[in-house]
Design a protein around this motif. Sequence first.
Motif, PDB file in Angstrom:
ATOM      1  N   TYR A  14     -10.639   0.822  -5.187  1.00  0.00           N
ATOM      2  CA  TYR A  14      -9.637   1.880  -4.432  1.00  0.00           C
ATOM      3  C   TYR A  14      -9.661   2.625  -5.824  1.00  0.00           C
ATOM      4  O   TYR A  14      -9.366   2.603  -6.512  1.00  0.00           O
ATOM      5  N   VAL A  18      -4.202   6.229  -4.673  1.00  0.00           N
ATOM      6  CA  VAL A  18      -4.551   5.481  -3.216  1.00  0.00           C
ATOM      7  C   VAL A  18      -3.837   4.553  -3.921  1.00  0.00           C
ATOM      8  O   VAL A  18      -3.480   4.221  -4.231  1.00  0.00           O
ATOM      9  N   THR A  19      -3.167   4.352  -2.498  1.00  0.00           N
ATOM     10  CA  THR A  19      -2.012   3.139  -2.897  1.00  0.00           C
ATOM     11  C   THR A  19      -2.260   2.307  -1.457  1.00  0.00           C
ATOM     12  O   THR A  19      -1.142   2.479  -0.142  1.00  0.00           O
ATOM     13  N   PRO A  20      -2.340   1.171  -1.646  1.00  0.00           N
ATOM     14  CA  PRO A  20      -3.553   0.259  -1.003  1.00  0.00           C
ATOM     15  C   PRO A  20      -1.729  -0.940  -0.945  1.00  0.00           C
ATOM     16  O   PRO A  20      -2.239  -1.933  -0.080  1.00  0.00           O
ATOM     17  N   TRP A  23      -1.328  -2.196   2.757  1.00  0.00           N
ATOM     18  CA  TRP A  23      -2.917  -2.973   3.241  1.00  0.00           C
ATOM     19  C   TRP A  23      -2.467  -4.287   2.555  1.00  0.00           C
ATOM     20  O   TRP A  23      -2.607  -5.634   3.516  1.00  0.00           O
ATOM     21  N   LEU A  38      -7.664  -6.431  -6.179  1.00  0.00           N
ATOM     22  CA  LEU A  38      -7.657  -5.438  -6.795  1.00  0.00           C
ATOM     23  C   LEU A  38      -8.633  -4.468  -7.327  1.00  0.00           C
ATOM     24  O   LEU A  38      -8.457  -5.577  -8.927  1.00  0.00           O
ATOM     25  N   LEU A  59     -11.144   1.997  -1.027  1.00  0.00           N
ATOM     26  CA  LEU A  59     -10.721   3.111  -0.333  1.00  0.00           C
ATOM     27  C   LEU A  59     -10.922   4.674  -1.631  1.00  0.00           C
ATOM     28  O   LEU A  59     -11.000   4.137  -2.784  1.00  0.00           O
ATOM     29  N   LEU A 174     -11.952   3.932   3.928  1.00  0.00           N
ATOM     30  CA  LEU A 174     -12.320   2.894   3.798  1.00  0.00           C
ATOM     31  C   LEU A 174     -13.859   2.798   4.326  1.00  0.00           C
ATOM     32  O   LEU A 174     -14.169   3.575   5.033  1.00  0.00           O
ATOM     33  N   VAL A 192      -6.208  -1.639   8.048  1.00  0.00           N
ATOM     34  CA  VAL A 192      -5.640  -0.641   7.679  1.00  0.00           C
ATOM     35  C   VAL A 192      -5.664   0.276   9.272  1.00  0.00           C
ATOM     36  O   VAL A 192      -5.147   1.185   9.589  1.00  0.00           O
TER      37      VAL A 192
END
Length: 282
Positions: A14, A18-20, A23, A38, A59, A174, A192
Amino acid sequence: MTGSEAPPSFRLAYVPGVTPDKWVRIWNERLPDVPLALTQVPAAGAAGVLLGGDADAGLVRLPVDRTALSAIPLYTETTVVLVPKDHLVTAADEVAVGDLADEIVLHPLDDVLDWERLPGRPALERPATTADAVELVAAGIGVLLVPLSLARLHHRKDLTYRTVTDAPESSVALSWPEDAHTDRVEDFIGIVRGRTVNSTRGRQPEPARSKGGRAEGTPSARRTPAAGKTGGRTGGASGGKTGGKTGGKQTGSARRGTAGSHRGASGGKGKGGGRGGRPRQR
């Protein structure tokens, strides 16, 4: 084409801003036996990480090379101008690019906005990174235009930001290699996109099928007769018309309807159910 062999873990890259987290949390709830790893990568290097096989999906910020990478756009960010808290720009809730014509606008080498023409006056040198540009803004050297998420990522108490209404915007997607659409990638796509665990678009085992070709356990394979038709068939087999009238006429009490059906079945007279079904005294 979906791969038949899934890796023991799922590697997600990512880019900054972006803050995943949401998800990732859903992934851990649904697939607790498949660790999700990650990795944060620079926006400009995200495509190379995916194509080099160092991540299963990412991402990333658009655009990407669609000849080599698949991409599902997720959202588009607002662009803001980052300024010191005492800057004149803060007098308004939002500004236009033209309002920054007299400002030195910093343009870092890792800028993610696609400018046709840079706004304001250029600085003598381009900062190497967005983080370096933020330091220069705090020093009063210039202003910086970035997506909102990057302004929040580099938050400082002495800086603030305002929306720029007509600046280019950055979209997040994505993405994964075109030739590496695995089952794990499909699982993350479902997350997502907000699919539920039991979504028909998810990877679910197919139901067993009977000899006739119908799926067992489906409504079409287990048809239950309606209440009125059930009574009609039962009465027809036992006492002629009695069951038909009793099953179709449900206005009386449950006890009266039951007794009537019993008499009709025993004596074969259809009128027994209609009179309430009291047993004869002998």
